[in-house]
Design an enzyme around this catalytic site. Structure first.
Site, PDB file in Angstrom:
ATOM      1  N   GLY A 450       0.811  -1.202   0.000  1.00 20.82           N
ATOM      2  CA  GLY A 450       0.000   0.000   0.000  1.00 20.82           C
ATOM      3  C   GLY A 450       0.842   1.248   0.000  1.00 20.82           C
ATOM      4  O   GLY A 450       2.051   1.205   0.258  1.00 20.82           O
ATOM      5  N   PRO A 452       2.357   4.973   1.207  1.00 17.73           N
ATOM      6  CA  PRO A 452       2.850   5.389   2.532  1.00 17.73           C
ATOM      7  C   PRO A 452       1.728   5.991   3.382  1.00 17.73           C
ATOM      8  O   PRO A 452       0.833   6.660   2.870  1.00 17.73           O
ATOM      9  CB  PRO A 452       3.927   6.425   2.203  1.00 17.73           C
ATOM     10  CG  PRO A 452       4.326   6.141   0.792  1.00 17.73           C
ATOM     11  CD  PRO A 452       3.098   5.620   0.110  1.00 17.73           C
ATOM     12  N   GLY A 453       1.811   5.744   4.684  1.00 22.25           N
ATOM     13  CA  GLY A 453       0.874   6.352   5.613  1.00 22.25           C
ATOM     14  C   GLY A 453      -0.462   5.658   5.733  1.00 22.25           C
ATOM     15  O   GLY A 453      -1.377   6.206   6.339  1.00 22.25           O
ATOM     16  N   THR A 454      -0.585   4.448   5.212  1.00 20.51           N
ATOM     17  CA  THR A 454      -1.864   3.745   5.289  1.00 20.51           C
ATOM     18  C   THR A 454      -1.946   2.794   6.481  1.00 20.51           C
ATOM     19  O   THR A 454      -2.954   2.099   6.621  1.00 20.51           O
ATOM     20  CB  THR A 454      -2.114   2.959   3.991  1.00 20.51           C
ATOM     21  OG1 THR A 454      -0.982   2.141   3.702  1.00 20.51           O
ATOM     22  CG2 THR A 454      -2.349   3.906   2.839  1.00 20.51           C
ATOM     23  N   LYS A 456       0.526   0.318   7.576  1.00 19.86           N
ATOM     24  CA  LYS A 456       1.103  -1.029   7.438  1.00 19.86           C
ATOM     25  C   LYS A 456       1.904  -1.413   8.679  1.00 19.86           C
ATOM     26  O   LYS A 456       1.751  -2.516   9.212  1.00 19.86           O
ATOM     27  CB  LYS A 456       1.995  -1.076   6.192  1.00 19.86           C
ATOM     28  CG  LYS A 456       1.264  -0.755   4.892  1.00 19.86           C
ATOM     29  CD  LYS A 456       2.156  -0.921   3.680  1.00 19.86           C
ATOM     30  CE  LYS A 456       3.289   0.096   3.658  1.00 19.86           C
ATOM     31  NZ  LYS A 456       2.793   1.476   3.499  1.00 19.86           N
ATOM     32  N   THR A 457       2.741  -0.514   9.148  1.00 14.77           N
ATOM     33  CA  THR A 457       3.556  -0.815  10.327  1.00 14.77           C
ATOM     34  C   THR A 457       2.704  -0.950  11.581  1.00 14.77           C
ATOM     35  O   THR A 457       2.915  -1.851  12.406  1.00 14.77           O
ATOM     36  CB  THR A 457       4.618   0.270  10.523  1.00 14.77           C
ATOM     37  OG1 THR A 457       5.426   0.367   9.348  1.00 14.77           O
ATOM     38  CG2 THR A 457       5.507  -0.048  11.715  1.00 14.77           C
ATOM     39  N   SER A 810      -5.117   2.021 -19.167  1.00 18.59           N
ATOM     40  CA  SER A 810      -6.450   2.209 -18.602  1.00 18.59           C
ATOM     41  C   SER A 810      -7.211   3.363 -19.226  1.00 18.59           C
ATOM     42  O   SER A 810      -8.299   3.697 -18.765  1.00 18.59           O
ATOM     43  CB  SER A 810      -6.342   2.443 -17.092  1.00 18.59           C
ATOM     44  OG  SER A 810      -5.613   3.624 -16.826  1.00 18.59           O
ATOM     45  N   LYS A 853      -9.721   5.229  -7.936  1.00 15.40           N
ATOM     46  CA  LYS A 853     -10.345   5.989  -9.021  1.00 15.40           C
ATOM     47  C   LYS A 853     -11.788   6.368  -8.682  1.00 15.40           C
ATOM     48  O   LYS A 853     -12.224   7.496  -8.946  1.00 15.40           O
ATOM     49  CB  LYS A 853     -10.302   5.171 -10.316  1.00 15.40           C
ATOM     50  CG  LYS A 853      -8.898   4.963 -10.863  1.00 15.40           C
ATOM     51  CD  LYS A 853      -8.901   4.083 -12.101  1.00 15.40           C
ATOM     52  CE  LYS A 853      -7.491   3.902 -12.648  1.00 15.40           C
ATOM     53  NZ  LYS A 853      -7.450   3.027 -13.830  1.00 15.40           N
TER      54      LYS A 853
END
Length: 922
Positions: A450, A452-454, A456-457, A810, A853
């Site tokens: 994902g 950054p900043g979502t 994960k850590t 796309s 999107k």
């Protein structure tokens, strides 16, 4: 013998108290409190029996010393771990009656025991014993006086020698106690001396101690002299090695001459070393204690294990090499939490998994740490459920193995087996022949993908808290050397173990949760090896039970470790490494989720970090939404947190200035405190704690994004497509086309386009040219719409924001609709956006990034979306229900369906009769 009842105090090994001697030792708090009550209840100095231990296994010796309590120091009440300090003065020998059943003082407090005082404590020794005793004692005192460099000790030995010469023969037995307590000697010899009650026997045993100690002193002095003679300035670093060699040569000579046996010489050397420990400085004493801890850790390792064998070999080598040698890796070997050497710590996580409320607690932990991410939480709960079931399965197997082993020895084995299998598995003890019970407690290796900043850590930290395991994070970004994973070999200067071993040491347990962060940024193969290839063994359950670190050089069991990987993309991850992981996609947060996260987590965190109170600042919902939409554009919440922190700091300045101005006004004129108090109240009302949307521009400046994307108009040749930015944020992008007269029928593409998107433009134009007659663009099938006789034209296709590179398969249907709009004159409504790829046959293929999107289109107030039919499942699974309810989705399979959905039914004048009825097939 006279007997009396005295409290018994067991002295810690190898401490011994002789008559006339005085010692100070720490005692446990329970023992100290019992002694304190004994002192308070006695009018004079109380007497106890100080009994040494015959061996380190805490068995009391038959003989001891009656001693007076000279001093007892109580520790501060605030420090519950500090012991009492006890000072004892030896009086006379005593024999413990029934000593085999006696218990140490430290365990049961004041334990009264019957003791006997010997009848023949004094007496006159024989002349032969007196002469030998004085000669040996005076020789030893002279050697000790010459060997020491401290003037105070020299004076002490000289005074003792003078006192010995002036002592009467009948009092030499008392003098023997003084001398034996003063000089160093073997512990067993001193125990033997303590049990000597007859004066003549006592002098003979003391003489043997003095002769042995004088011999040791002479040998040590001779060794030191030989080392000093051969030592130069360039050889000082080899001092310890030369001294050890000299000691070994001297012991070999003594053994060959029959002077002393090898075991006796070794024991004497150990005794001498321990006796001199009281003279070490603080640094040397600390080093001795550290080495004792290392030795204790080696002894705690599982017997016959590879790490214990290596530890024993390293310990033997350590005695022959300097302490600072680069080959010294024993400290790291003993610092690793070996699974077979662990006590109850290895079963902590297993006990957590046995809890029936484990999954409920884990679900609550995830909900409290993260808002939204329902799909991710569902997968993590499945992950934790698998780990729990494997742990319970391992328990059942071990319970069955234990019951079969037990019942095999029973005459009623069949009956007992059927009964024991029904017993709770918690009560079964694991079989000694089975593997580690946690070796099978392992789920799949998750790979969080994902932007950054979502979170994960933080998801990895939540899993560790749910499992009650330590959490360690290893950052792999920029790792270019394979030795960072596997460790350096000890032959290199400055070598050390790898990141995996370092994480295990920090965790302190063999079953931590280790997060391998930024695994996509690991360096590729180079002259230092391939770090990604080194990770293959770490992340492979079939291999990581015997992971080999080059520095430790002992197989390390990583099967109990839960590995979680994070990455921003899949493009740079090696295929074999990716095959070992299960991908969990984190696509980002919706704006509604961002507002809730900001309200629940980010704002309280920034308020605390900037010294404010929750009642001193508040952000309205519109203000938070404006910050998330107009000042930050990202999939995560890091920029949102920074923007909220800027707002909080701005209000912190306002609050500080408000308080300072109020205090300054009050201190200026104390006579007007009443008036100033009213003005201060007025000033407090002027401070606005609520931050509105209108104040954001003054605080954060002009918004980085404005509402231009919402201000759209219907124009010929303009269609809005859907894109995903490099930050993981979705949005709309206008596709503009223009007819250029006097052309040659070419297609001009601009807007910093990649090769793939250029091919999509060419493919879209080819499809439009092929179907120009059906769409009513030309009057004959053979006519090129761009090369009409007398009116040749070019088409220019442009994607705005030319400085931003654009690529990806796309935009095919959006480009096709733009060409159709340009050539037919029909316009696509401005509230319609689309994404999808086409083939030459006009089939619409699926694309990625649907959630981003759709969220970007929802932010831009798009009402209708045209998407590939193959992406229908992505909309239903990933897009939040409130977003789906606010928009119309049209899923298409062919280009004909796409044009009808984009322009509206019946807008384009299809020539249906001229369209081919049959489609050729191979």
């Amino acid at each position: 013998m006279a007997s009396i009842t005295l409290p018994v105090l067991a002295l810690p090994h190898p401490l011994i108290l002789l008559p006339t001697a005085r010692i100070t030792l720490p005692v446990h708090r329970a023992t100290g409190e019992a002694l304190l009550s004994l002192v308070q209840d006695s009018e004079a100095q109380p007497v106890i029996a100080a009994v040494p231990l015959s061996s380190p296994d805490a068995s009391l010796y038959a003989w001891g010393t009656s001693a007076r309590i000279v001093r007892l120091i109580r520790p501060p009440a605030r420090n519950q771990k500090q012991p009492y300090l006890l000072s004892l003065q030896g009086v006379s020998r005593v024999r413990i009656i029934g000593h085999a059943d006696s218990q140490p003082f430290q365990q049961d407090g004041v334990l009264a025991r019957r003791v006997e005082f010997p009848d023949a404590e004094g007496g006159v020794p024989s002349m032969e014993s007196i002469v030998k005793f004085k000669a040996a004692a005076l020789k030893l005192l002279a050697l000790l006086g010459k060997d020491t460099t401290q003037q105070s000790k020299r004076d002490t030995y000289r005074k003792i020698a003078d006192m010995l010469e002036d002592t009467a023969d009948e009092k030499l037995a008392w003098m023997a106690d003084v001398l034996v307590a003063t000089v160093n000697g073997e512990y067993t010899d001193k125990l033997d001396f303590l049990s000597a009650t007859n004066a003549d026997d006592r002098l003979q045993r003391a003489t043997a101690i003095f002769v042995k100690q004088a011999s040791i002193t002479e040998v040590s002095k001779k060794i030191a002299q030989s080392v000093d003679d051969s030592l130069s300035k360039q050889q000082k670093e080899f001092f310890l090695r030369q001294q050890l060699s000299a000691i070994q040569r001297e012991l070999a000579n003594l053994t060959r001459n029959g002077v002393v046996s090898p075991s006796a010489s070794a024991a004497s050397d150990v005794s001498n070393h321990s006796g001199q420990g009281s003279e070490l400085d603080n640094e040397e004493q600390a080093e001795v204690e550290d080495m004792a801890d290392v030795k204790a850790k080696i002894e705690a390792m599982a017997k016959d294990s590879e790490e214990r064998k290596m530890g024993v070999r390293e310990w033997r080598r350590l005695k022959r090499i300097p302490q600072g040698s680069v080959e010294h890796g024993l400290e790291w070997l003993t610092a690793i939490p070996w699974p077979a050497s662990q006590g109850n710590t290895a079963s902590i996580s297993v006990d957590t998994l046995r809890d029936p409320a484990f999954l409920a607690n884990a679900r609550g932990q995830l909900d409290s740490d993260h808002y939204g991410l329902e799909k991710i939480k569902k997968r993590l709960i499945e992950y934790l459920a698998v780990v729990r079931l494997k742990a319970l399965q391992a328990d059942r197997e071990q319970a069955l193995a234990a019951s079969q082993h037990k019942d095999a020895q029973s005459p009623h084995a069949d009956l007992n087996l059927s009964i024991n299998t029904l017993l709770p598995h918690q009560n079964a003890r694991p079989s000694s022949s089975s593997k580690s019970q946690t070796s099978t407690v392992k789920g799949p290796i998750l790979l969080f993908i994902g932007p950054p900043g979502t979170g994960k850590t933080s998801l990895g930290q939540s899993i560790a808290r749910s499992l009650n395991r330590p959490f360690q994070r290893i950052s792999l970004g920029g790792v270019r050397d394979e030795a960072e994973i596997r460790g350096h070999r000890r032959t290199y200067v400055g070598s050390g173990p790898g990141l995996i071993v370092q994480a295990l040491r920090k965790a302190g347990r063999p079953d931590p949760v280790i997060l391998l962060d930024e695994i996509d940024k690991v360096g590729q193969s180079n002259l230092h090896g391939d770090p990604a290839a080194a990770l293959l063994e770490v992340l492979d359950p079939e291999q990581n039970h015997s992971f080999n670190d080059h520095y430790v050089n002992v197989p390390i069991d990583l099967s109990q470790v839960l590995f979680i990987c994070t990455s921003n993309s899949l493009d740079t991850i090696a295929a074999p490494l990716l095959d070992r992981c299960e991908i969990v996609q984190l696509s980002g947060y919706t704006y509604d989720e961002k507002v809730h996260i900001a309200r629940r987590f980010l704002l309280p965190k920034q308020i605390t970090a900037n010294g404010l109170a929750p009642e001193q600042i508040e952000l309205s919902e519109d203000a938070l939404l404006t910050i998330a939409t107009m000042y930050t554009r990202e999939a995560g919440v890091r920029s949102l947190e920074r923007a909220i922190g800027a707002v909080v700091r701005y209000k912190a300045v306002d609050w500080a200035e408000h308080i300072d101005s109020s205090l300054t006004s009050i201190s200026t004129d104390k006579s007007k405190q009443v008036a100033l108090h009213s003005s201060s109240e007025h000033a407090l009302k002027e401070y606005r704690r609520i931050v509105e949307t209108s104040e954001l521009e003054k605080i954060l400046g002009i918004a980085r994004w404005d509402a231009d994307e919402r201000e759209r108009d219907e124009r010929r040749g303009v269609v809005y497509g859907l894109v995903v930015t490099g930050m993981g944020e979705g949005g709309i992008l206008p596709i503009e086309t223009l007819l250029i007269p006097s052309g040659t029928g070419k297609l001009l593409l601009t807007g910093s386009l990649g090769e793939v998107i250029k091919e999509s433009g060419e493919l879209a134009l080819s499809w439009v040219k092929t179907h120009a007659y059906e769409l009513g663009i030309t009057q004959h099938r053979s006519v090129d719409p761009l090369k009409v006789p007398g009116e040749p034209r070019d088409i220019h296709l442009h994607l705005p924001s030319g400085a931003v590179k654009k690529d990806g398969p796309s935009a095919g249907i959006a480009m096709t609709c733009a060409f159709v709009s340009l050539l037919t004159g029909a316009c696509v409504p401005s509230d319609v956006a689309m994404t999808g790829e086409i083939t030459l046959r006009g089939r619409v293929g699926p694309v990625g990034g649907i959630k981003e999107k759709v969220l970007g289109a929802h932010r831009a107030h798009i009402k209708k979306l045209v998407l590939p039919y193959a992406n229908r499942k992505d909309v239903e699974q990933d897009v939040p229900p409130e977003v789906r309810a606010a928009m119309q989705f049209v899923f298409v399979r062919t280009m004909e369906e796409t044009l009808e959905a984009a322009f509206g039914k019946g807008v384009l004048g299809w020539r249906r009769d001229s369209m081919p009825v049959l489609e050729s097939r191979l």
